[in-house]
Motif scaffolding. Structure first.
Motif, PDB file in Angstrom:
ATOM      1  N   LYS A  22       0.625  -1.108  -0.103  1.00  0.00           N
ATOM      2  CA  LYS A  22      -0.069  -0.055   0.084  1.00  0.00           C
ATOM      3  C   LYS A  22       0.904   1.279  -0.055  1.00  0.00           C
ATOM      4  O   LYS A  22       0.605   2.236  -0.799  1.00  0.00           O
ATOM      5  CB  LYS A  22      -1.028  -0.025   1.231  1.00  0.00           C
ATOM      6  N   VAL A  23       1.929   1.257   0.750  1.00  0.00           N
ATOM      7  CA  VAL A  23       2.651   2.359   0.862  1.00  0.00           C
ATOM      8  C   VAL A  23       3.378   2.553  -0.267  1.00  0.00           C
ATOM      9  O   VAL A  23       3.573   3.590  -1.128  1.00  0.00           O
ATOM     10  CB  VAL A  23       3.798   2.153   2.179  1.00  0.00           C
ATOM     11  N   ALA A  24       4.114   1.626  -1.069  1.00  0.00           N
ATOM     12  CA  ALA A  24       4.605   1.718  -2.322  1.00  0.00           C
ATOM     13  C   ALA A  24       3.602   2.040  -3.618  1.00  0.00           C
ATOM     14  O   ALA A  24       3.985   3.073  -4.364  1.00  0.00           O
ATOM     15  CB  ALA A  24       5.195   0.474  -2.932  1.00  0.00           C
ATOM     16  N   LYS A  25       2.328   1.677  -3.208  1.00  0.00           N
ATOM     17  CA  LYS A  25       1.337   2.160  -4.439  1.00  0.00           C
ATOM     18  C   LYS A  25       1.128   3.667  -4.097  1.00  0.00           C
ATOM     19  O   LYS A  25       0.984   4.547  -5.180  1.00  0.00           O
ATOM     20  CB  LYS A  25       0.168   1.427  -4.295  1.00  0.00           C
ATOM     21  N   VAL A  49      10.370   0.978  -6.172  1.00  0.00           N
ATOM     22  CA  VAL A  49       9.741   1.466  -4.811  1.00  0.00           C
ATOM     23  C   VAL A  49       9.600   0.357  -3.778  1.00  0.00           C
ATOM     24  O   VAL A  49       9.951   0.471  -2.727  1.00  0.00           O
ATOM     25  CB  VAL A  49       8.701   2.382  -5.334  1.00  0.00           C
ATOM     26  N   TYR A  50       8.889  -0.704  -4.134  1.00  0.00           N
ATOM     27  CA  TYR A  50       8.470  -1.768  -3.282  1.00  0.00           C
ATOM     28  C   TYR A  50       9.626  -2.475  -2.664  1.00  0.00           C
ATOM     29  O   TYR A  50       9.745  -2.551  -1.631  1.00  0.00           O
ATOM     30  CB  TYR A  50       7.674  -2.750  -3.903  1.00  0.00           C
ATOM     31  N   LYS A  51      10.717  -2.730  -3.524  1.00  0.00           N
ATOM     32  CA  LYS A  51      11.920  -3.394  -3.196  1.00  0.00           C
ATOM     33  C   LYS A  51      12.561  -2.487  -1.961  1.00  0.00           C
ATOM     34  O   LYS A  51      13.173  -3.052  -1.033  1.00  0.00           O
ATOM     35  CB  LYS A  51      12.811  -3.620  -4.248  1.00  0.00           C
ATOM     36  N   ALA A  52      12.594  -1.152  -2.335  1.00  0.00           N
ATOM     37  CA  ALA A  52      13.511  -0.291  -1.496  1.00  0.00           C
ATOM     38  C   ALA A  52      12.827  -0.063  -0.063  1.00  0.00           C
ATOM     39  O   ALA A  52      13.576  -0.450   0.980  1.00  0.00           O
ATOM     40  CB  ALA A  52      13.372   1.137  -2.238  1.00  0.00           C
ATOM     41  N   ILE A  53      11.234  -0.172   0.060  1.00  0.00           N
ATOM     42  CA  ILE A  53      10.797  -0.144   1.082  1.00  0.00           C
ATOM     43  C   ILE A  53      11.149  -1.478   1.894  1.00  0.00           C
ATOM     44  O   ILE A  53      11.162  -1.473   3.166  1.00  0.00           O
ATOM     45  CB  ILE A  53       9.193   0.246   0.853  1.00  0.00           C
ATOM     46  N   GLN A  54      10.703  -2.747   1.309  1.00  0.00           N
ATOM     47  CA  GLN A  54      11.124  -3.924   1.721  1.00  0.00           C
ATOM     48  C   GLN A  54      12.477  -4.036   2.330  1.00  0.00           C
ATOM     49  O   GLN A  54      12.469  -4.594   3.482  1.00  0.00           O
ATOM     50  CB  GLN A  54      11.024  -5.134   0.651  1.00  0.00           C
ATOM     51  N   ARG A  55      13.477  -3.647   1.622  1.00  0.00           N
ATOM     52  CA  ARG A  55      14.998  -3.500   2.063  1.00  0.00           C
ATOM     53  C   ARG A  55      15.004  -2.702   3.574  1.00  0.00           C
ATOM     54  O   ARG A  55      15.655  -3.036   4.618  1.00  0.00           O
ATOM     55  CB  ARG A  55      15.788  -2.884   1.060  1.00  0.00           C
TER      56      ARG A  55
END
Length: 60
Positions: A22-25, A49-55
């Motif tokens: 949701k944050v990435a979206k 963006v999703y992978k950066a947030i996940q890391r």
């Protein structure tokens, strides 16, 4: 001490995959709204963006 116990003692809650999605979206949609990104490049940018947030979240 298990990860759940550690989270409870430190006062931090586990971040779910759904929350990261949701944050990435929201970030990518905002980039589109302000003209920094086109819908055509949504998939590639969303993945980055999703992978950066996940890391960031998982390294804590």
């Amino acid at each position: 001490m298990g990860e759940e116990e550690h989270s409870r003692r430190s006062g931090r809650q586990e971040v779910t995959d759904e929350a990261m999605f949701k944050v990435a979206k929201e970030i990518v949609v905002k980039f589109i709204e302000v003209g920094r990104l086109t819908p055509a490049s949504f998939a590639e940018t969303f993945d980055q963006v999703y992978k950066a947030i996940q890391r960031t979240v998982r390294s804590q």
